[in-house]
Design an enzyme around this catalytic site. Structure first.
Site, PDB file in Angstrom:
ATOM      1  N   GLU A  55       0.879  -1.164   0.000  1.00 17.01           N
ATOM      2  CA  GLU A  55       0.000   0.000   0.000  1.00 17.01           C
ATOM      3  C   GLU A  55       0.920   1.219   0.000  1.00 17.01           C
ATOM      4  O   GLU A  55       1.799   1.324   0.855  1.00 17.01           O
ATOM      5  CB  GLU A  55      -0.868  -0.015   1.266  1.00 17.01           C
ATOM      6  CG  GLU A  55      -1.892   1.088   1.239  1.00 17.01           C
ATOM      7  CD  GLU A  55      -2.775   1.119   2.478  1.00 17.01           C
ATOM      8  OE1 GLU A  55      -2.715   0.178   3.295  1.00 17.01           O
ATOM      9  OE2 GLU A  55      -3.515   2.104   2.617  1.00 17.01           O
ATOM     10  N   ARG A 283       4.611 -12.622   9.930  1.00 13.54           N
ATOM     11  CA  ARG A 283       5.347 -11.413   9.572  1.00 13.54           C
ATOM     12  C   ARG A 283       6.668 -11.380  10.330  1.00 13.54           C
ATOM     13  O   ARG A 283       6.810 -12.019  11.375  1.00 13.54           O
ATOM     14  CB  ARG A 283       4.511 -10.162   9.810  1.00 13.54           C
ATOM     15  CG  ARG A 283       4.169  -9.873  11.253  1.00 13.54           C
ATOM     16  CD  ARG A 283       3.005  -8.911  11.363  1.00 13.54           C
ATOM     17  NE  ARG A 283       3.312  -7.574  10.898  1.00 13.54           N
ATOM     18  CZ  ARG A 283       2.736  -6.988   9.835  1.00 13.54           C
ATOM     19  NH1 ARG A 283       1.858  -7.619   9.127  1.00 13.54           N
ATOM     20  NH2 ARG A 283       3.037  -5.764   9.499  1.00 13.54           N
ATOM     21  N   LYS A 293       4.536   0.499   9.725  1.00 10.72           N
ATOM     22  CA  LYS A 293       4.576   1.760   8.986  1.00 10.72           C
ATOM     23  C   LYS A 293       4.007   2.900   9.807  1.00 10.72           C
ATOM     24  O   LYS A 293       4.523   4.011   9.773  1.00 10.72           O
ATOM     25  CB  LYS A 293       3.771   1.606   7.701  1.00 10.72           C
ATOM     26  CG  LYS A 293       4.630   1.317   6.503  1.00 10.72           C
ATOM     27  CD  LYS A 293       3.830   1.381   5.236  1.00 10.72           C
ATOM     28  CE  LYS A 293       2.972   0.147   5.076  1.00 10.72           C
ATOM     29  NZ  LYS A 293       2.284   0.050   3.802  1.00 10.72           N
TER      30      LYS A 293
END
Ligand code: ATP
Ligand code: MG
Length: 583
Positions: A55, A283, A293
């Protein structure tokens, strides 16, 4: 999150051997095992097609690097393809700057998508058409309730949700309202389009999820064409389907979304037809590192660091500026492997990977970070000798260079102790050491600042018979020091970076606690160092090993014609090994 911390130093030797021996028996990770089974069964006509779907709302970080290496790596291993697809469904948070940085970072990591660069926004028309189909099939409806009411009605995993009063709206009315939503007749938030699935499902994601919301916001690619934007879930699987992705790999938090991913595909894919499948892996979490982020953006926005590419950031651009090589990051990603359960990887493994790579590729030079003046009293005042120095003992082809030696040199302050313990083999009053590639010197006198008592100079003598490489003397000493000639040295700013956080798991703080409390106040130390003169030709991005100290690179941001700035990539050894064990 169920976090287990790898306490022990990773067994690197063993892993290295496994890598080097190219062991064919090396076991497959669970995704490779799935792919091999699919290939055996000729599923998807024997195609392997993955994608990396960032994204564009921030810079890529080391966690993304793992996903990139996995997706592009699988495509390469199985002769398949990997697309780059920007998941640009939320125009309020997304920017062109991020798109560009992401493209740059993936290329730098060494991966290529040929002409397969896509954007979820490329599919807005198709998604809109499919939404109309859903409405016509009685599988979607326009809800006029405010979003707070909708979320209140969602219920809890153990309590069923409440059905919206608009749930049974006639198809024609839904179609009419949805078209008008698209045409911009309503303000933001007034209505949403929802899938009609099951308000009592134990999976909350199936409780009539929102497909579209109204946002009168320009999009970085579609401009003002749209004022309704699809939600991630409604866009993702369909984008995979359009791109004919076979293995849609994402992180574990999406496992719970998978039934919805499949439900959406059920509505548009015919029985027996090709369809993508989602697989989830753990992850990457790294000790002493924040990898999110949102949090990294907070550090940038509020000025805690010097932008996304601050060398202390775990962003790809930060690691690049710090002196990490693409190879070291790819090796790290391979070593970490692909897990099914969340865990925390020791950041020492990342540091080990870069050390290992730089050891092979970087030339050795001498730099004195905290200079102490040494006058060699029996060395002729006007004499300069050019000493032969080996550039890289790991790579003979790098040859030798000349290092000027003269009467006054600098050594490292901490290479001298006035009153040393027994095991200190460096310089002390009356003791001898070798200056690397030069002579053995003996400390005869210590000069102190009369007001502070600080040692400011050493007066030494040298033994002319002990020149490096000469066969005159077989005198042996225990210590060898690096040095630079005072008259020939050049000045440079050297930035010593340390871990940005003092807590082992700063991503995992108590409720109500701020992760920034754990920022390391000493994560940056700036010094003016004395470097050997050959470094005057160093260019931004060049990498070196400063003998006995660590790996350094020329900073690409702050170096100018007149000022050399070096970043420390990593010290030669893992200085945190002891400390982190005690935390
Ligand atoms: P963050 O949680 O840092 O905000 P994100 O998941 O929202 O990251 P995306 O841009 O959506 O960021 O991620 C693109 C891809 O990278 C996704 O497939 C995502 O699962 C993967 N990814 C993100 N963070 C990690 C991580 N720490 N380890 C492995 N893969 C990751
Ligand atoms: Mg995401």
């Amino acid at each position: 999150m169920n976090i287990s911390i790898k306490k022990n130093k990773p067994n690197m030797q063993k892993e290295n051997q496994a890598e080097k021996s190219n062991n064919p028996a090396k076991s497959l990770n669970f995704i490779e095992a799935i792919i091999e089974e699919d290939l055996k069964n000729k599923k998807n006509d024997g195609r392997v097609h993955t994608r990396f779907p960032p994204e564009p709302n921030g810079y890529l970080h080391i966690g993304h690097a793992k996903s990139i290496c996995l997706n592009f790596g699988l495509a390469k291993k199985y002769n398949g393809l990997c697309n780059l697809r920007f998941d640009d469904t939320n125009p309020t948070k997304e920017e062109e700057e991020y798109v560009n940085s992401i493209i740059e970072d993936i290329r730098w990591l060494g991966f290529d998508w040929d002409n397969r660069l896509y954007y979820a926004s490329d599919y807005f028309d198709q998604l809109y058409e499919w939404s109309l189909k859903l409405i016509r099939d009685g599988k979607a409806y326009v809800d006029d309730q405010p979003s707070e009411v909708i979320s209140e009605q969602k219920g809890t995993p153990t309590r069923p949700g409440i059905k919206s009063p608009y749930r049974n709206r006639p198809v024609d009315e839904n179609l009419d309202l949805f078209v008008r939503m698209k045409n911009g007749e309503f303000p933001d938030g007034l209505r949403v389009l929802r899938a009609k699935i099951d308000m009592a499902s134990p999976n909350m994601h199936l409780r009539d999820p929102i497909l579209y919301r109204i946002m009168h916001t320009s999009h970085h690619r579609t401009g003002d064409k749209w004022c309704i934007y699809p939600m991630y879930d409604w866009a993702h699987g369909q984008s995979d389907y359009i791109e004919r992705i076979t293995h849609s790999i994402c992180t574990l938090e999406f496992e719970i979304h998978r039934p919805l991913y499949d439900w959406f595909l059920d509505q548009i894919v015919k029985e027996g037809e090709y369809r993508p499948r989602q697989y989830e892996f753990a992850r990457l979490n790294l000790s002493f590192t924040v990898i999110s982020k949102r949090k990294l953006l907070e550090l940038v926005r509020d000025g805690y660091i010097d932008g996304w590419d601050d060398p202390r950031m775990p962003s790809i651009s930060g690691l690049r500026r710090r002196g990490y090589t693409p190879e070291s990051i790819r090796n790290f990603a391979n070593r970490v492997g692909v897990a099914k359960r969340d865990n925390v990887i020791d950041v020492a493994l990342l540091e080990h990977s870069v050390r290992e790579d730089l050891n092979k590729r970087s030339n050795r030079v001498m730099a004195v970070l905290r200079p102490l003046k040494v006058t060699i009293t029996n060395y002729p005042d006007d004499q300069v000798e050019e000493m032969d120095a080996i550039n890289n003992p790991e790579d003979e082809s790098q040859g030798k260079r000349k290092m000027p030696f003269s009467r006054v040199v600098y050594i490292e302050k901490n290479d001298f102790m006035e009153d040393p313990p027994k095991k200190f083999f460096r310089l002390a009053p009356g003791r001898e050491v070798r200056l690397k590639f030069a002579y053995i010197i003996k400390c005869e006198e210590v000069v102190k600042d009369p007001s502070t008592g600080e040692v400011i100079e050493l007066k030494c003598t040298y033994d002319p018979e002990t020149k490096s490489g000469s066969s005159h003397s077989n005198k042996k000493v225990k210590g060898t020091l690096h040095w630079v000639s005072a008259n020939h040295a050049i000045d440079a700013e050297v930035r010593l970076y340390d871990r940005l956080f003092v807590k082992n798991t700063p991503d995992n703080v108590e409720e109500g606690e701020d992760f920034k409390t754990y920022l390391n106040p000493d994560s940056l130390e700036v010094l003016t160092a004395k470097l050997e003169p050959s470094l005057k030709n160093a260019r931004p991005g060049d990498m070196f090993q400063f003998e006995r100290i660590g790996y350094f690179c020329v900073d690409t941001k702050h170096t100018t014609e007149n000022k050399l700035v070096f970043n420390r990539t990593v010290p030669l050894r893992d200085t945190w090994a002891k400390i982190s064990k005690s935390l």
